[in-house]
Design a protein around this motif. Sequence first.
Motif, PDB file in Angstrom:
ATOM      1  N   ALA A  74       0.822  -1.212   0.000  1.00  0.00           N
ATOM      2  CA  ALA A  74       0.000   0.000   0.000  1.00  0.00           C
ATOM      3  C   ALA A  74       0.858   1.265   0.000  1.00  0.00           C
ATOM      4  O   ALA A  74       0.648   2.179  -0.806  1.00  0.00           O
ATOM      5  N   VAL A  75       1.838   1.307   0.912  1.00  0.00           N
ATOM      6  CA  VAL A  75       2.707   2.486   0.995  1.00  0.00           C
ATOM      7  C   VAL A  75       3.546   2.624  -0.271  1.00  0.00           C
ATOM      8  O   VAL A  75       3.743   3.726  -0.800  1.00  0.00           O
ATOM      9  N   GLY A  76       4.025   1.492  -0.773  1.00  0.00           N
ATOM     10  CA  GLY A  76       4.844   1.517  -1.980  1.00  0.00           C
ATOM     11  C   GLY A  76       4.092   1.997  -3.194  1.00  0.00           C
ATOM     12  O   GLY A  76       4.628   2.751  -4.019  1.00  0.00           O
ATOM     13  N   TYR A  77       2.842   1.604  -3.331  1.00  0.00           N
ATOM     14  CA  TYR A  77       2.044   2.049  -4.481  1.00  0.00           C
ATOM     15  C   TYR A  77       1.822   3.565  -4.439  1.00  0.00           C
ATOM     16  O   TYR A  77       1.793   4.224  -5.487  1.00  0.00           O
ATOM     17  N   VAL A  78       1.651   4.109  -3.244  1.00  0.00           N
ATOM     18  CA  VAL A  78       1.527   5.569  -3.129  1.00  0.00           C
ATOM     19  C   VAL A  78       2.832   6.237  -3.548  1.00  0.00           C
ATOM     20  O   VAL A  78       2.825   7.256  -4.252  1.00  0.00           O
ATOM     21  N   LEU A 118       9.465  -0.347  -9.480  1.00  0.00           N
ATOM     22  CA  LEU A 118       8.981  -0.471  -8.100  1.00  0.00           C
ATOM     23  C   LEU A 118       7.541  -0.958  -8.045  1.00  0.00           C
ATOM     24  O   LEU A 118       7.140  -1.597  -7.066  1.00  0.00           O
ATOM     25  N   ALA A 119       6.755  -0.673  -9.080  1.00  0.00           N
ATOM     26  CA  ALA A 119       5.388  -1.196  -9.109  1.00  0.00           C
ATOM     27  C   ALA A 119       5.398  -2.723  -9.070  1.00  0.00           C
ATOM     28  O   ALA A 119       4.594  -3.357  -8.381  1.00  0.00           O
ATOM     29  N   TYR A 120       6.333  -3.317  -9.817  1.00  0.00           N
ATOM     30  CA  TYR A 120       6.479  -4.781  -9.762  1.00  0.00           C
ATOM     31  C   TYR A 120       7.017  -5.215  -8.400  1.00  0.00           C
ATOM     32  O   TYR A 120       6.546  -6.200  -7.815  1.00  0.00           O
ATOM     33  N   GLY A 121       8.023  -4.507  -7.901  1.00  0.00           N
ATOM     34  CA  GLY A 121       8.628  -4.888  -6.630  1.00  0.00           C
ATOM     35  C   GLY A 121       7.625  -4.905  -5.491  1.00  0.00           C
ATOM     36  O   GLY A 121       7.542  -5.881  -4.725  1.00  0.00           O
ATOM     37  N   TYR A 122       6.862  -3.823  -5.371  1.00  0.00           N
ATOM     38  CA  TYR A 122       5.875  -3.765  -4.297  1.00  0.00           C
ATOM     39  C   TYR A 122       4.702  -4.713  -4.582  1.00  0.00           C
ATOM     40  O   TYR A 122       4.086  -5.233  -3.653  1.00  0.00           O
ATOM     41  N   GLY A 123       4.398  -4.929  -5.847  1.00  0.00           N
ATOM     42  CA  GLY A 123       3.348  -5.889  -6.192  1.00  0.00           C
ATOM     43  C   GLY A 123       3.703  -7.298  -5.754  1.00  0.00           C
ATOM     44  O   GLY A 123       2.854  -8.039  -5.246  1.00  0.00           O
ATOM     45  N   ALA A 127       1.804  -9.753  -3.123  1.00  0.00           N
ATOM     46  CA  ALA A 127       1.422 -11.114  -3.479  1.00  0.00           C
ATOM     47  C   ALA A 127       1.910 -12.117  -2.439  1.00  0.00           C
ATOM     48  O   ALA A 127       1.173 -13.035  -2.050  1.00  0.00           O
ATOM     49  N   LEU A 128       3.142 -11.949  -1.983  1.00  0.00           N
ATOM     50  CA  LEU A 128       3.656 -12.856  -0.961  1.00  0.00           C
ATOM     51  C   LEU A 128       2.839 -12.744   0.318  1.00  0.00           C
ATOM     52  O   LEU A 128       2.505 -13.768   0.950  1.00  0.00           O
ATOM     53  N   GLY A 129       2.499 -11.498   0.710  1.00  0.00           N
ATOM     54  CA  GLY A 129       1.658 -11.322   1.893  1.00  0.00           C
ATOM     55  C   GLY A 129       0.303 -11.986   1.746  1.00  0.00           C
ATOM     56  O   GLY A 129      -0.274 -12.498   2.705  1.00  0.00           O
ATOM     57  N   LEU A 130      -0.189 -12.008   0.530  1.00  0.00           N
ATOM     58  CA  LEU A 130      -1.490 -12.621   0.263  1.00  0.00           C
ATOM     59  C   LEU A 130      -1.438 -14.134   0.418  1.00  0.00           C
ATOM     60  O   LEU A 130      -2.385 -14.763   0.912  1.00  0.00           O
ATOM     61  N   TYR A 131      -0.309 -14.745  -0.012  1.00  0.00           N
ATOM     62  CA  TYR A 131      -0.219 -16.202  -0.069  1.00  0.00           C
ATOM     63  C   TYR A 131       0.494 -16.841   1.123  1.00  0.00           C
ATOM     64  O   TYR A 131       0.575 -18.068   1.186  1.00  0.00           O
ATOM     65  N   LEU A 132       1.023 -16.043   2.047  1.00  0.00           N
ATOM     66  CA  LEU A 132       1.652 -16.621   3.243  1.00  0.00           C
ATOM     67  C   LEU A 132       0.609 -17.418   4.034  1.00  0.00           C
ATOM     68  O   LEU A 132      -0.597 -17.195   3.878  1.00  0.00           O
ATOM     69  N   PRO A 133       1.050 -18.338   4.891  1.00  0.00           N
ATOM     70  CA  PRO A 133       0.090 -19.187   5.626  1.00  0.00           C
ATOM     71  C   PRO A 133      -0.996 -18.403   6.357  1.00  0.00           C
ATOM     72  O   PRO A 133      -2.142 -18.862   6.429  1.00  0.00           O
ATOM     73  N   ASP A 134      -0.665 -17.228   6.892  1.00  0.00           N
ATOM     74  CA  ASP A 134      -1.658 -16.423   7.602  1.00  0.00           C
ATOM     75  C   ASP A 134      -2.267 -15.334   6.726  1.00  0.00           C
ATOM     76  O   ASP A 134      -2.981 -14.460   7.232  1.00  0.00           O
ATOM     77  N   GLY A 135      -1.984 -15.363   5.440  1.00  0.00           N
ATOM     78  CA  GLY A 135      -2.528 -14.371   4.526  1.00  0.00           C
ATOM     79  C   GLY A 135      -3.965 -14.672   4.134  1.00  0.00           C
ATOM     80  O   GLY A 135      -4.517 -15.731   4.468  1.00  0.00           O
ATOM     81  N   ASN A 153      11.181 -11.156  -3.863  1.00  0.00           N
ATOM     82  CA  ASN A 153      11.168 -10.046  -2.917  1.00  0.00           C
ATOM     83  C   ASN A 153      12.534  -9.765  -2.301  1.00  0.00           C
ATOM     84  O   ASN A 153      12.693  -8.753  -1.615  1.00  0.00           O
ATOM     85  N   ASP A 154      13.492 -10.637  -2.526  1.00  0.00           N
ATOM     86  CA  ASP A 154      14.818 -10.426  -1.946  1.00  0.00           C
ATOM     87  C   ASP A 154      15.392  -9.078  -2.384  1.00  0.00           C
ATOM     88  O   ASP A 154      15.966  -8.348  -1.591  1.00  0.00           O
ATOM     89  N   PHE A 155      15.234  -8.747  -3.674  1.00  0.00           N
ATOM     90  CA  PHE A 155      15.679  -7.450  -4.176  1.00  0.00           C
ATOM     91  C   PHE A 155      14.604  -6.747  -4.991  1.00  0.00           C
ATOM     92  O   PHE A 155      14.860  -5.708  -5.592  1.00  0.00           O
ATOM     93  N   GLY A 156      13.391  -7.312  -5.041  1.00  0.00           N
ATOM     94  CA  GLY A 156      12.359  -6.760  -5.905  1.00  0.00           C
ATOM     95  C   GLY A 156      12.066  -5.296  -5.686  1.00  0.00           C
ATOM     96  O   GLY A 156      11.910  -4.528  -6.639  1.00  0.00           O
ATOM     97  N   ALA A 157      11.954  -4.877  -4.437  1.00  0.00           N
ATOM     98  CA  ALA A 157      11.646  -3.480  -4.129  1.00  0.00           C
ATOM     99  C   ALA A 157      12.908  -2.641  -3.961  1.00  0.00           C
ATOM    100  O   ALA A 157      12.823  -1.490  -3.518  1.00  0.00           O
ATOM    101  N   TRP A 158      14.036  -3.191  -4.318  1.00  0.00           N
ATOM    102  CA  TRP A 158      15.314  -2.477  -4.196  1.00  0.00           C
ATOM    103  C   TRP A 158      15.894  -2.114  -5.563  1.00  0.00           C
ATOM    104  O   TRP A 158      16.402  -1.009  -5.767  1.00  0.00           O
ATOM    105  N   ILE A 159      15.806  -3.033  -6.507  1.00  0.00           N
ATOM    106  CA  ILE A 159      16.400  -2.814  -7.830  1.00  0.00           C
ATOM    107  C   ILE A 159      15.767  -1.612  -8.530  1.00  0.00           C
ATOM    108  O   ILE A 159      16.443  -0.849  -9.224  1.00  0.00           O
TER     109      ILE A 159
END
Length: 233
Positions: A74-78, A118-123, A127-135, A153-159
């Motif tokens: 959410a913060v990243g998309y903004v 960054l749109a891909y990175g934060y996306g 997605a990972l948050g959505l599919y985690l066991p408690d997501g 996600n290791d470098f997705g929001a960094w590159i």
Amino acid sequence: MTTLDTTAPGSTPGTGPRPSARRSRWPLTAAAAGALGFVATMVLDGRGGVPVEVRFTDGFFDQLDPVIYRLSLAVGYVAVALLLLTAAQWRRRVEPRVPGSTAAHLVPLGLVASAAGLAYGYGWKGALGLYLPDGLEGGSFDDTGLAVYYMLNDFGAWIGWLGVVVAAAAVAWMALRERTVSRWLGVVSLLPVLQTTLMVGLMGVPGVPALLAPLYLVVLGVGLAFGRSPVSR
């Protein structure tokens, strides 16, 4: 030295740049993009200090908090939206004043490139948050599938911050060569450029642009809004 067009937006014909008291605060969108990007990338990294040796072991994904990844999304998309807004404002307010400057035209291209990456990175983080066991959709993927998202996600929001580093190089040229931006901002602009160049060249780590680029945007935005750069008067 690039000549300013004092009849372009931001100037009053025949009188030169507008007085500083009337200076627009549009560069603060860059500062906001940098601040939110720092939070989304660094503060909400999501890995939570989990030691490398326990990654992908049994129960590993149960240790990750999906809320952090969703907040980062959410913060990243903004932040991405603000990068695009900053690029549009730069094109409207700065480029007409220095039409002969290649560097000035490069700045918004770098911001747009970062926004796309960054749109891909934060996306991917969302997605990972959505599919985690408690997501919300936990159980949709087994551990192998989650491992793929985790690696993205290791470098997705960094590159994606590389585009901002390219923009910083362009601002440095404008400041130190063309003198259309305050010289102190030109010196500051060299920091993410040198840091990224040296670390990528010596270490080969792709995510290093994020180490300084978000904070650089904060300094640049505040410096342009409240400083004495000719292009922002």
